[in-house]
Structures are given as structure tokens and as C-alpha cells.
Scaffold this active site. Structure first.
Site, mmCIF file in Angstrom:
data_model
loop_
_atom_site.group_PDB
_atom_site.id
_atom_site.type_symbol
_atom_site.label_atom_id
_atom_site.label_comp_id
_atom_site.label_asym_id
_atom_site.label_seq_id
_atom_site.Cartn_x
_atom_site.Cartn_y
_atom_site.Cartn_z
ATOM 1 N N HIS A 8 -9.357 -1.872 -4.587
ATOM 2 C CA HIS A 8 -8.476 -2.221 -3.732
ATOM 3 C C HIS A 8 -7.481 -3.290 -4.502
ATOM 4 O O HIS A 8 -6.211 -3.248 -4.372
ATOM 5 C CB HIS A 8 -8.700 -2.893 -2.658
ATOM 6 C CG HIS A 8 -7.370 -3.073 -1.737
ATOM 7 N ND1 HIS A 8 -7.058 -1.947 -0.800
ATOM 8 C CD2 HIS A 8 -7.051 -4.132 -1.337
ATOM 9 C CE1 HIS A 8 -6.234 -2.467 -0.178
ATOM 10 N NE2 HIS A 8 -6.023 -3.694 -0.338
ATOM 11 N N ASP B 259 -3.368 -2.706 -4.744
ATOM 12 C CA ASP B 259 -2.398 -3.963 -4.559
ATOM 13 C C ASP B 259 -1.375 -3.997 -5.944
ATOM 14 O O ASP B 259 -0.311 -4.102 -5.818
ATOM 15 C CB ASP B 259 -3.035 -5.097 -4.016
ATOM 16 C CG ASP B 259 -3.482 -5.037 -2.928
ATOM 17 O OD1 ASP B 259 -3.088 -4.259 -2.080
ATOM 18 O OD2 ASP B 259 -4.416 -5.967 -2.440
ATOM 19 N N HIS C 218 0.845 -1.420 0.061
ATOM 20 C CA HIS C 218 0.120 0.115 0.130
ATOM 21 C C HIS C 218 0.800 1.205 -0.031
ATOM 22 O O HIS C 218 0.459 2.222 -0.787
ATOM 23 C CB HIS C 218 -1.048 -0.011 1.152
ATOM 24 C CG HIS C 218 -1.761 -1.074 1.249
ATOM 25 N ND1 HIS C 218 -2.450 -1.272 2.209
ATOM 26 C CD2 HIS C 218 -2.132 -2.163 0.240
ATOM 27 C CE1 HIS C 218 -3.226 -2.741 2.104
ATOM 28 N NE2 HIS C 218 -3.141 -3.131 0.897
ATOM 29 N N HIS D 148 -1.319 -11.270 -4.476
ATOM 30 C CA HIS D 148 0.090 -10.671 -4.468
ATOM 31 C C HIS D 148 0.991 -11.839 -5.229
ATOM 32 O O HIS D 148 2.196 -11.334 -6.044
ATOM 33 C CB HIS D 148 0.620 -10.553 -3.091
ATOM 34 C CG HIS D 148 -0.411 -9.319 -2.587
ATOM 35 N ND1 HIS D 148 -0.232 -8.022 -2.965
ATOM 36 C CD2 HIS D 148 -0.891 -9.452 -1.400
ATOM 37 C CE1 HIS D 148 -0.994 -7.420 -2.201
ATOM 38 N NE2 HIS D 148 -1.471 -8.438 -1.417
HETATM 39 ZN ZN ZN Z 1 -3.957 -4.541 -0.224
#
Ligand code: ZN
Length: 277
Positions: free
Chosen positions: A230, A234, A74, A257
Site C-alpha cells: 500500500h 501511495d 489512490h 504523503h
Molecule cells: Zn493510501
């Protein structure tokens, strides 16, 4: 051609880490040209670069010479969006504070410190052909383009209403209003499992949007399709690990991720397909 930037003055932030539950203090300082974004922990300099990724379960963790720092995405997303190429981030702790679960507190603190232009041009990473990574039903793809765009599509087995798409098009204002406010989210049925696995120890309703399908949220949404924005946040944070301004169109479906970092690795490995100026 755009130049490199750093901060005008240092800033400090502190808070709890969402996964570790441990408190951490940050001091972010201006850095010289071509320094990049680097963490400084226990005397070790740890560049925010994809080569140093050591873990991608639930958050992105960097490590080097016995030190590690988690949940970097973030903060890196905010730094990237504000075009802050060079910054020295002193960390006392093991995880970047989650703050309110979004990138907004980072953006606000960085804007308050001020952004300083530097004399040399920024590094730009472009593409000559498409790069794609896939895993089961997840896809992340980068295509040549004039400007940076990030399109995320969410799909959930347990929540068909959550299947939506969001596109960010480069521009600090668009980031500020659409991407930065989007909070970290989790499903109600995941929370117990996360806590039992030792994750989310610092998670709370103040830093996480809990979704109970089909349409119950732990607090009012800040944005339409907040969960999908969001994902955009990311992706931008993980691709900031390429340490360059990106000139390409990203599209990603069901990513996390792990796949974001695999895309960054694939982009880095693309010999001949990348042009850095
Ligand atoms: Zn995140």
C-alpha cells in the site's frame, strides 16, 4: 517512446470518503492530448499537479480558488499505472471515495471503460542525478534509471514484524496483481486517536485493514506484506502529481504523503536535472 492515453468512454463511481465520512460522486471523462489529469469541482478546474497540494496529513489534498479535494492518491495511482495521462474528473463532494481502501475498484472501472491511445508522445521525466529528501528517520530518494521502479520499506516503532520491503517494477500486470489490491491500513491504537481528531469518519473494516501487533489483522491479508505494497501504491499516486511518466528508481523508507509530496516538489525543482520529452 510511448504515446499519451485517455479513456475510451466516461465512467461513474461513488462512495464515502474515509476521512470526511462524506459521500462523493465522480464522473471520469476522456480528455484531449496534453490536458493532463484534472478535477472539476463547482466550476473550478483543479489540475492533479504537485503545485496544487494544500495538505498532506493522512491523505493528499489538492486545492485552488476556494475548492479542495482530498484523498486523491489512490485514484491517481490507478490512472498513472494504466498510463491514462489525460482525464477530466468531475467531482460532487470534497473527498475521493475510498471504496475498498485499495486502488483495485478504480483499476477495474477504468479497464472496463477502456484505454484509448492518442497520437502525441507522452511526457517523460528522467533524471541525471539523484534527488533525495529526508525528515527525521524517513527518506525518499529518486535515482536515474531506465525504467520506473518503486521500492518501499516499512518500519514501525510499535511493530518490528512489519519492517519489510517491496519493489514494484513497471508493467500494468504487476500493478494489477501486487499493488492495486493493497488496502489502506491503520493500527488499532491509532483508530481512536484518528476518530477523536476528526479523521477517519468514513473508515470501516470494509475499507481499512486494522493491524493489531504483532500478528492480528482485521481481515485476511490480500497479499503478503500488504501494508508495504500500500505504501508503494501511495507513492505512485503522489508522484503521479508530476504529470509525466517517470523514468527513475524510487526508494523510500517510512514515508507518508508529506515526504512523498516533498520528493515530487524536489523533482520538479531540480533545474537541469530533469529531461522532459
Ligand atoms: Zn493510501
Amino acid at each position: 517512446m510511448t504515446n499519451q492515453h485517455t479513456l475510451k468512454q466516461p465512467l461513474s463511481l461513488e462512495g464515502v470518503g474515509i476521512h470526511s465520512g462524506k459521500w462523493a460522486k465522480l464522473k471520469i471523462e476522456p480528455a484531449p492530448e496534453n490536458f493532463g489529469r484534472q478535477f472539476h469541482i463547482n466550476g473550478v478546474f483543479l489540475p492533479a499537479q504537485v503545485e496544487y497540494v494544500v495538505d498532506t496529513s493522512r491523505c493528499t489534498t489538492l486545492g485552488r480558488d476556494g475548492v479542495k479535494i482530498s484523498t486523491v492518491e489512490h485514484l491517481l495511482s490507478a490512472l498513472y499505472a494504466l498510463k491514462i495521462d489525460n482525464a477530466l474528473i468531475h467531482v460532487e463532494g470534497i473527498e475521493i471515495p475510498i471504496l475498498d481502501g485499495s486502488a483495485l475498484p478504480f483499476v477495474e472501472a477504468l479497464l472496463e471503460a477502456g484505454v484509448q491511445e492518442q497520437p502525441s508522445p507522452a511526457r517523460v521525466l528522467g533524471l541525471q542525478k539523484m534527488v533525495m529528501v529526508q525528515e527525521r528517520n524517513m527518506t525518499a530518494c529518486a535515482k536515474p534509471a531506465e525504467t520506473y521502479t518503486v521500492t518501499a520499506t516499512t518500519e514501525f516503532d510499535s511493530w518490528s514484524e512489519g519492517g519489510v520491503t517491496c519493489t514494484f517494477q513497471e508493467g500494468a500486470d504487476a500493478y494489477l496483481t501486487q499493488v492495486a489490491p493493497a488496502r489502506t491500513f491503520a493500527f488499532d491504537f491509532e483508530v481512536r486517536q484518528l476518530l477523536e481528531s476528526g479523521m477517519a469518519q468514513g473508515g470501516s473494516l470494509d475499507n481499512c485493514l486494522i493491524i493489531t501487533p504483532p500478528n492480528t489483522f482485521s481481515s485476511p491479508l490480500r497479499l503478503e506484506r500488504e501494508w508495504c505494497w500500500h505504501k508503494v501504491l501511495d507513492i505512485m499516486g503522489d508522484l503521479a502529481l508530476l504529470n509525466a511518466r517517470l523514468q527513475m528508481a524510487i526508494s523510500a523508507t517510512r514515508t507518508g504523503h508529506r515526504l512523498n509530496v516533498r520528493l515530487a516538489q524536489a523533482l520538479l525543482a531540480q533545474v537541469g536535472a530533469r529531461t522532459i520529452t
